[in-house]
Design a protein around this motif. Sequence first.
Motif, PDB file in Angstrom:
ATOM      1  N   TRP A   1       0.839  -1.208   0.000  1.00 17.18           N
ATOM      2  CA  TRP A   1       0.000   0.000   0.000  1.00 17.18           C
ATOM      3  C   TRP A   1       0.870   1.253   0.000  1.00 17.18           C
ATOM      4  CZ3 TRP A   1      -0.792   4.158   3.284  1.00 17.18           C
ATOM      5  CH2 TRP A   1      -1.951   4.922   3.046  1.00 17.18           C
ATOM      6  N   LEU A   2       1.902   1.267   0.867  1.00 17.59           N
ATOM      7  CA  LEU A   2       2.800   2.432   0.933  1.00 17.59           C
ATOM      8  C   LEU A   2       3.547   2.611  -0.383  1.00 17.59           C
ATOM      9  CD1 LEU A   2       4.254   2.019   4.531  1.00 17.59           C
ATOM     10  CD2 LEU A   2       2.993   3.998   3.694  1.00 17.59           C
ATOM     11  N   HIS A   3       3.982   1.494  -0.971  1.00 15.49           N
ATOM     12  CA  HIS A   3       4.687   1.565  -2.249  1.00 15.49           C
ATOM     13  C   HIS A   3       3.768   2.143  -3.318  1.00 15.49           C
ATOM     14  CE1 HIS A   3       7.009  -0.121  -5.753  1.00 15.49           C
ATOM     15  NE2 HIS A   3       7.944   0.473  -5.039  1.00 15.49           N
ATOM     16  N   GLY A   4       2.514   1.720  -3.268  1.00 22.79           N
ATOM     17  CA  GLY A   4       1.523   2.254  -4.216  1.00 22.79           C
ATOM     18  C   GLY A   4       1.349   3.752  -4.057  1.00 22.79           C
ATOM     19  N   ARG A   5       1.317   4.213  -2.799  1.00 18.18           N
ATOM     20  CA  ARG A   5       1.183   5.661  -2.550  1.00 18.18           C
ATOM     21  C   ARG A   5       2.421   6.403  -3.070  1.00 18.18           C
ATOM     22  NH1 ARG A   5      -2.827   3.747  -1.305  1.00 18.18           N
ATOM     23  NH2 ARG A   5      -3.192   4.404  -3.426  1.00 18.18           N
ATOM     24  N   ALA A   6       3.609   5.790  -2.878  1.00 21.66           N
ATOM     25  CA  ALA A   6       4.846   6.433  -3.331  1.00 21.66           C
ATOM     26  C   ALA A   6       4.856   6.554  -4.842  1.00 21.66           C
ATOM     27  CB  ALA A   6       6.050   5.634  -2.843  1.00 21.66           C
ATOM     28  N   VAL A   7       4.423   5.493  -5.531  1.00 19.61           N
ATOM     29  CA  VAL A   7       4.352   5.520  -6.998  1.00 19.61           C
ATOM     30  C   VAL A   7       3.363   6.579  -7.453  1.00 19.61           C
ATOM     31  CG1 VAL A   7       3.612   4.205  -9.029  1.00 19.61           C
ATOM     32  CG2 VAL A   7       5.057   3.123  -7.293  1.00 19.61           C
ATOM     33  N   GLU A   8       2.223   6.606  -6.767  1.00 17.77           N
ATOM     34  CA  GLU A   8       1.180   7.568  -7.108  1.00 17.77           C
ATOM     35  C   GLU A   8       1.696   9.004  -6.987  1.00 17.77           C
ATOM     36  OE1 GLU A   8      -3.428   8.432  -5.677  1.00 17.77           O
ATOM     37  OE2 GLU A   8      -1.953   7.576  -4.318  1.00 17.77           O
ATOM     38  N   ALA A   9       2.509   9.245  -5.960  1.00 22.77           N
ATOM     39  CA  ALA A   9       3.013  10.602  -5.728  1.00 22.77           C
ATOM     40  C   ALA A   9       3.989  11.055  -6.805  1.00 22.77           C
ATOM     41  CB  ALA A   9       3.696  10.661  -4.367  1.00 22.77           C
ATOM     42  N   THR A  10       4.656  10.076  -7.450  1.00 25.35           N
ATOM     43  CA  THR A  10       5.648  10.444  -8.460  1.00 25.35           C
ATOM     44  C   THR A  10       5.066  10.465  -9.868  1.00 25.35           C
ATOM     45  OG1 THR A  10       6.318   8.143  -8.663  1.00 25.35           O
ATOM     46  CG2 THR A  10       7.575   9.519  -7.127  1.00 25.35           C
ATOM     47  N   VAL A  11       3.877   9.872 -10.037  1.00 30.06           N
ATOM     48  CA  VAL A  11       3.260   9.823 -11.367  1.00 30.06           C
ATOM     49  C   VAL A  11       2.487  11.113 -11.613  1.00 30.06           C
ATOM     50  CG1 VAL A  11       1.501   8.638 -12.755  1.00 30.06           C
ATOM     51  CG2 VAL A  11       3.082   7.331 -11.355  1.00 30.06           C
ATOM     52  N   PRO A  12       2.610  11.742 -12.807  1.00 29.05           N
ATOM     53  CA  PRO A  12       1.837  12.952 -13.115  1.00 29.05           C
ATOM     54  C   PRO A  12       0.341  12.669 -13.026  1.00 29.05           C
ATOM     55  CG  PRO A  12       3.509  12.557 -14.785  1.00 29.05           C
ATOM     56  CD  PRO A  12       3.502  11.373 -13.899  1.00 29.05           C
ATOM     57  N   SER A  13      -0.426  13.695 -12.678  1.00 27.93           N
ATOM     58  CA  SER A  13      -1.855  13.503 -12.414  1.00 27.93           C
ATOM     59  C   SER A  13      -2.601  12.915 -13.597  1.00 27.93           C
ATOM     60  CB  SER A  13      -2.490  14.829 -11.999  1.00 27.93           C
ATOM     61  OG  SER A  13      -2.274  15.776 -13.013  1.00 27.93           O
ATOM     62  N   ALA A  14      -2.214  13.254 -14.830  1.00 28.12           N
ATOM     63  CA  ALA A  14      -2.921  12.705 -15.996  1.00 28.12           C
ATOM     64  C   ALA A  14      -2.728  11.194 -16.060  1.00 28.12           C
ATOM     65  CB  ALA A  14      -2.390  13.346 -17.270  1.00 28.12           C
ATOM     66  N   ALA A  15      -1.488  10.750 -15.835  1.00 27.98           N
ATOM     67  CA  ALA A  15      -1.224   9.311 -15.832  1.00 27.98           C
ATOM     68  C   ALA A  15      -1.893   8.649 -14.638  1.00 27.98           C
ATOM     69  CB  ALA A  15       0.276   9.066 -15.781  1.00 27.98           C
ATOM     70  N   SER A  16      -1.933   9.399 -13.526  1.00 24.64           N
ATOM     71  CA  SER A  16      -2.529   8.878 -12.297  1.00 24.64           C
ATOM     72  C   SER A  16      -3.989   8.519 -12.513  1.00 24.64           C
ATOM     73  CB  SER A  16      -2.387   9.920 -11.195  1.00 24.64           C
ATOM     74  OG  SER A  16      -3.152   9.589 -10.099  1.00 24.64           O
ATOM     75  N   ALA A  17      -4.669   9.294 -13.342  1.00 29.26           N
ATOM     76  CA  ALA A  17      -6.082   9.043 -13.596  1.00 29.26           C
ATOM     77  C   ALA A  17      -6.305   7.702 -14.265  1.00 29.26           C
ATOM     78  CB  ALA A  17      -6.661  10.161 -14.469  1.00 29.26           C
ATOM     79  N   GLN A  18      -5.255   7.168 -14.933  1.00 33.02           N
ATOM     80  CA  GLN A  18      -5.400   5.885 -15.630  1.00 33.02           C
ATOM     81  C   GLN A  18      -5.077   4.696 -14.734  1.00 33.02           C
ATOM     82  OE1 GLN A  18      -3.027   6.013 -19.155  1.00 33.02           O
ATOM     83  NE2 GLN A  18      -4.009   7.867 -19.906  1.00 33.02           N
ATOM     84  N   LEU A  19      -4.648   4.981 -13.507  1.00 36.59           N
ATOM     85  CA  LEU A  19      -4.305   3.886 -12.605  1.00 36.59           C
ATOM     86  C   LEU A  19      -5.562   3.297 -11.991  1.00 36.59           C
ATOM     87  CD1 LEU A  19      -1.232   5.426 -10.757  1.00 36.59           C
ATOM     88  CD2 LEU A  19      -1.224   3.755 -12.595  1.00 36.59           C
ATOM     89  N   ALA A  20      -5.561   1.973 -11.900  1.00 40.84           N
ATOM     90  CA  ALA A  20      -6.744   1.299 -11.337  1.00 40.84           C
ATOM     91  C   ALA A  20      -6.458   0.843  -9.917  1.00 40.84           C
ATOM     92  CB  ALA A  20      -7.086   0.097 -12.213  1.00 40.84           C
TER      93      ALA A  20
END
Lengths: 175, 156
Positions: free
Chosen positions: A142-161
């Motif tokens: 879960w923490l790793h997922g949050r870390a990845v999310e924080a580094t991914v640009p918001s547009a790409a973030s919207a495509q994450l499931a």
Amino acid sequence: MTADRSASRTSFRALHPRSLLAQLTILVTAEVLLFYTYSVHDARFHWATHFLVALIVAAAVMIVHLTVRGAPGPRFPLILVLGLHLFAMAPDFVFRAGAPHAAWMDVFLGHLSAHYLPGGDKAWLLIAIVAVSAYVVLLTRWLHGRAVEATVPSAASAQLAPTSAGILRRPGRRR
Amino acid sequence: MRWWVPAIAATALLAVLIAVVVLLVRPPGPLDDPRPAFQRDGLLRDGPVLDTDFEGVELGDRTVILLFERSEPEGGEWEQWQADVTDDGADLVVLTPNDPAHDRLVSALHMPVPVDGGPPVGYAVVDSERQVRYVTLDPQYLVNAYEVDVITGAVS
């Protein structure tokens, strides 16, 4: 954006380092005292059983919370361990007050039956290690997922499931 | 929080927990019940009803604590224990292996056999109806007088 930050703060509430440190201090202090009180009556075996059962139940609660709510919790995880331990020990307080044990006292996290597990405290220790490790694996993901999310640009973030544990995953990519 | 912190913290805390359980929670000693769950379980039993007389040990009409020891206990701690467990009116009978009633009572009470296979060190509580209500090994009985009091208080 403010709502996002607020949600993020809420998600990490159970992992606040200062809070965890304070909880750990309280837990260790209380457990040392409890260990001592059992020890002077030659009953360390009982302290260990009830503590390990409480730890297993606490780990199960935290796993369910992370899986269902998609965020770590409850807010005070180490106080939960102490609270469950005191609950599991309640029949010993009642005994000290003058009432022998009775079968119904198994409602206190199996206060009586817990002692009859083949392998005794070593078996409970093994189960506790598995339960805590399972929670730590889920929490780490879960923490790793949050870390990845924080580094991914918001547009790409919207495509994450989001997965059931709240871990973000790129569509079409195997984990 | 860094993603790897929980793994490091949990590993350290589990190492401490393993050390405590493995090193500080001792296995049964030579005088203990080989089944820890059955020693001092705090549960009242509806055990067998005994005869009124075992080679001079009379049962019935009052709660009796039958203390099994390997030699006659003595000393200040023993005197204090004796006073504590009988202050509610229960009778105390000390039985050593030399006592004529020892073996018959060990058998009738189903006293557990300690790890070393020798005579038991522990106690039984028989109520005023001569029913066995509690049986346990307890080599540390001198520090656990209150446990005897709880049992005799509940069956009196």
